[in-house]
Design a protein around this motif. Structure first.
Motif, PDB file in Angstrom:
ATOM      1  N   HIS A  63      40.723  38.333  36.414  1.00 22.04           N
ATOM      2  CA  HIS A  63      42.051  38.351  37.052  1.00 22.04           C
ATOM      3  C   HIS A  63      42.226  37.111  37.915  1.00 22.04           C
ATOM      4  O   HIS A  63      41.297  36.321  38.077  1.00 22.04           O
ATOM      5  CB  HIS A  63      42.287  39.628  37.865  1.00 22.04           C
ATOM      6  CG  HIS A  63      41.389  39.826  39.041  1.00 22.04           C
ATOM      7  ND1 HIS A  63      40.054  40.115  38.939  1.00 22.04           N
ATOM      8  CD2 HIS A  63      41.650  39.800  40.372  1.00 22.04           C
ATOM      9  CE1 HIS A  63      39.534  40.263  40.137  1.00 22.04           C
ATOM     10  NE2 HIS A  63      40.467  40.070  41.028  1.00 22.04           N
ATOM     11  N   HIS A  65      42.719  36.500  41.196  1.00 23.37           N
ATOM     12  CA  HIS A  65      42.349  36.313  42.604  1.00 23.37           C
ATOM     13  C   HIS A  65      41.373  35.138  42.703  1.00 23.37           C
ATOM     14  O   HIS A  65      40.509  34.968  41.841  1.00 23.37           O
ATOM     15  CB  HIS A  65      41.697  37.580  43.176  1.00 23.37           C
ATOM     16  CG  HIS A  65      42.692  38.579  43.694  1.00 23.37           C
ATOM     17  ND1 HIS A  65      42.448  39.929  43.708  1.00 23.37           N
ATOM     18  CD2 HIS A  65      43.924  38.405  44.230  1.00 23.37           C
ATOM     19  CE1 HIS A  65      43.502  40.548  44.236  1.00 23.37           C
ATOM     20  NE2 HIS A  65      44.409  39.654  44.554  1.00 23.37           N
ATOM     21  N   ASP A  67      38.744  34.510  44.363  1.00 24.55           N
ATOM     22  CA  ASP A  67      37.291  34.743  44.332  1.00 24.55           C
ATOM     23  C   ASP A  67      36.798  35.041  42.917  1.00 24.55           C
ATOM     24  O   ASP A  67      35.602  35.197  42.699  1.00 24.55           O
ATOM     25  CB  ASP A  67      36.880  35.853  45.310  1.00 24.55           C
ATOM     26  CG  ASP A  67      37.632  37.141  45.108  1.00 24.55           C
ATOM     27  OD1 ASP A  67      38.749  37.121  44.569  1.00 24.55           O
ATOM     28  OD2 ASP A  67      37.099  38.201  45.504  1.00 24.55           O
ATOM     29  N   HIS A  68      37.719  35.097  41.941  1.00 20.31           N
ATOM     30  CA  HIS A  68      37.343  35.301  40.533  1.00 20.31           C
ATOM     31  C   HIS A  68      37.720  34.110  39.649  1.00 20.31           C
ATOM     32  O   HIS A  68      37.126  33.914  38.602  1.00 20.31           O
ATOM     33  CB  HIS A  68      37.991  36.579  39.984  1.00 20.31           C
ATOM     34  CG  HIS A  68      37.457  37.813  40.643  1.00 20.31           C
ATOM     35  ND1 HIS A  68      36.538  38.649  40.063  1.00 20.31           N
ATOM     36  CD2 HIS A  68      37.680  38.308  41.888  1.00 20.31           C
ATOM     37  CE1 HIS A  68      36.233  39.624  40.898  1.00 20.31           C
ATOM     38  NE2 HIS A  68      36.910  39.436  42.025  1.00 20.31           N
ATOM     39  N   ASP A 183      37.609  43.480  39.078  1.00 19.92           N
ATOM     40  CA  ASP A 183      37.888  44.377  40.210  1.00 19.92           C
ATOM     41  C   ASP A 183      38.660  45.583  39.692  1.00 19.92           C
ATOM     42  O   ASP A 183      39.605  45.422  38.903  1.00 19.92           O
ATOM     43  CB  ASP A 183      38.709  43.659  41.285  1.00 19.92           C
ATOM     44  CG  ASP A 183      37.864  42.698  42.109  1.00 19.92           C
ATOM     45  OD1 ASP A 183      36.623  42.730  41.971  1.00 19.92           O
ATOM     46  OD2 ASP A 183      38.447  41.917  42.879  1.00 19.92           O
TER      47      ASP A 183
HETATM   48 ZN   LIG Z   1      40.580  40.933  43.071  1.00 16.58          ZN
END
Ligand SMILES: [Zn+2]
Length: 458
Positions: A63, A65, A67-68, A183
């Motif tokens: 996804h 975000h 941090d990904h 997540d």
């Molecule tokens: Zn996330």
């Protein structure tokens, strides 16, 4: 023998990167996230991953975000030229997020150059030009479609229900199935679907951000109703620091529902976040990734997820004009933890006003202004200036995009096999707690993943 190496998000909640190497020689990176938060973590972004990016076949992206996905431009800068597989919604969200991140890093590098005594990096980790090289690499794979592009391994995505476009991955190779959760989202949310149940796997990499906690039982829409009525009842302005993607749309939808039910008085609503406005648009363009088609539900021309009397504030000058408002208005602005963005100037302007309210939504990380306000600090520094807090500070915790402990366990309950499970994307406490719960409730062998650990797939 195939193997998995945990390169990031092992023992921490950022820097998501896991390397899958198959017997056939295919090398796939699952996620390519940025480390965020404390400087000891962000410093890790400057160490190249322990695999030559030029020798990676592909990235599978769960996804958008940061941090990904936030390390992708650096990976491309270091020689990665393979495909980046994700849903079309994730590709749109990721492009928006990466452009914003590159701009922030360019600004930070300029600031660091002006203050060399601080010893910070004076060149950005990557620039907007690097992001431009990422965008053509996206390959869209829709939910449920089996992708056979890679040698020796196939994969398919299903909806994780976390943010728009988020995926749970099933990867099939050498008669094994590896599931990576990315997540995991919530059950019963209004805009996004429930996390997709998965029944079969040999190995699972599962997130556990909230593996040791439960979200509050109260409906966040009811909580928001209470806060809005109390704020406007004080003849003041309500400021809601909010993440641009996901959170802003959920808050707007909740406001729209409260307006439709006449539960809040008529007031002006300002979305002071160009990124949030862009995210509204992306959500409306992707009905395949939402619970219902927003454009059909709310009608053509509705730009605001069902909320009425909304003004989208694009320019900095118009943002500053909002300082003149004294009552009967709601301002939604980034960032969600008041760690940066336009919300800072609103807080500098309004924290000292006794009639105004600041409503923090969701988890506030240690060290952020949001967390200081939540802790009741009366003289926090905002943009370097100490402010005396006279405004009311409210908090709503129920809008989280992450499954809590009970929701994670509910998702694990769908397995009819007993997959060997590694807990990733969690601090050590939540990781150990969920591993123990999964083991005792479902007799699944689960352990927290360790940084640099290599798991041989047998
Ligand atoms: Zn996330």
């Amino acid at each position: 023998m195939a193997r998995i190496t945990f390169i990031g998000a092992a023992g921490v909640v950022t820097g998501s990167k896991h390397l899958l190497e198959t017997d056939a020689g295919t090398r796939v990176l699952l996620d390519c996230g940025l480390y965020q938060g404390l400087s000891e973590l962000t410093q890790r972004n400057w160490t190249p991953p322990p695999v030559d990016p030029a020798h990676l076949n592909a990235v599978l992206l769960s996804h958008g975000h940061l941090d990904h996905c936030g390390y992708l431009p650096a990976l491309v800068q270091q020689g990665f030229g393979g495909r980046i597989y994700c849903t079309s919604a994730t590709a749109d969200v990721t492009e928006l997020v990466l452009r914003d991140a590159a701009g922030l890093q360019e600004d930070e590098a300029k600031r660091a150059s002006r203050h060399p005594e601080r010893g910070l990096h004076t060149t950005p980790l990557y620039t907007t030009a690097d992001v431009e090289k990422v965008v053509p690499l996206f390959s869209h794979v829709e939910y449920g479609q089996m992708c056979t592009d890679l040698p020796g391994c196939t994969f398919r995505f299903s909806d994780a229900g976390h943010i728009l476009g988020s995926e749970i991955m099933e990867i099939f190779f050498e008669h094994k199935i590896l599931v990576f959760t990315g997540d995991i989202g919530r059950y019963g949310r209004p805009l996004l679907r429930d996390p997709t149940p998965i029944a079969q796997a040999d190995y699972v990499l599962a997130e556990s951000t909230y593996g040791d906690r439960l979200h509050p039982q109260s409906d966040p829409q009811d909580d928001l109703c209470t806060v809005i009525n109390a704020s406007l009842g004080r003849n003041g302005v309500l400021v809601i620091p909010s993440f641009a993607i996901g959170r802003t749309q959920e808050v707007l939808y909740a406001i729209g529902q409260l307006q439709a039910a006449n539960r809040i008085p008529a007031c002006a609503i300002y979305v002071d976040s160009p990124m949030g406005i862009a995210a509204d648009d992306i959500m409306e363009r992707h009905p395949e990734a939402t619970r219902f088609d927003l454009r059909q539900r709310f009608g053509a021309g509705d730009e605001s997820i069902g909320a009425k009397h909304v003004t989208n504030v694009q320019t900095q000058a118009d943002s500053i004009k909002l300082n003149d408002l004294s009552s009967n208005a709601i301002i939604i602005a980034s960032s969600g933890m008041a760690a940066g963005g336009r919300v800072l100037h609103h807080l500098r302007n309004r924290l000292g006003r006794a009639n105004d309210t600041v409503c923090l939504v969701g988890f506030q990380s240690p060290g952020t202004l949001g967390q200081q306000l939540l802790a009741g600090q009366k003289h926090p520094k905002v943009m370097g200036v100490p402010i005396d807090v006279h405004a009311t500070i409210a908090h709503i915790d129920g809008f989280s995009a992450h499954a809590d402990r009970s929701e994670l366990l509910r998702w694990f309950g769908n397995f009819t096999s007993s997959p060997r499970t590694f807990i990733v994307h969690a601090d050590p406490g939540p990781a150990a707690s969920l591993a123990a719960a999964v083991a005792s409730q479902y007799h699944i062998n689960a352990t927290p993943a360790q940084q640099g650990e290599v798991v041989e797939i047998k």
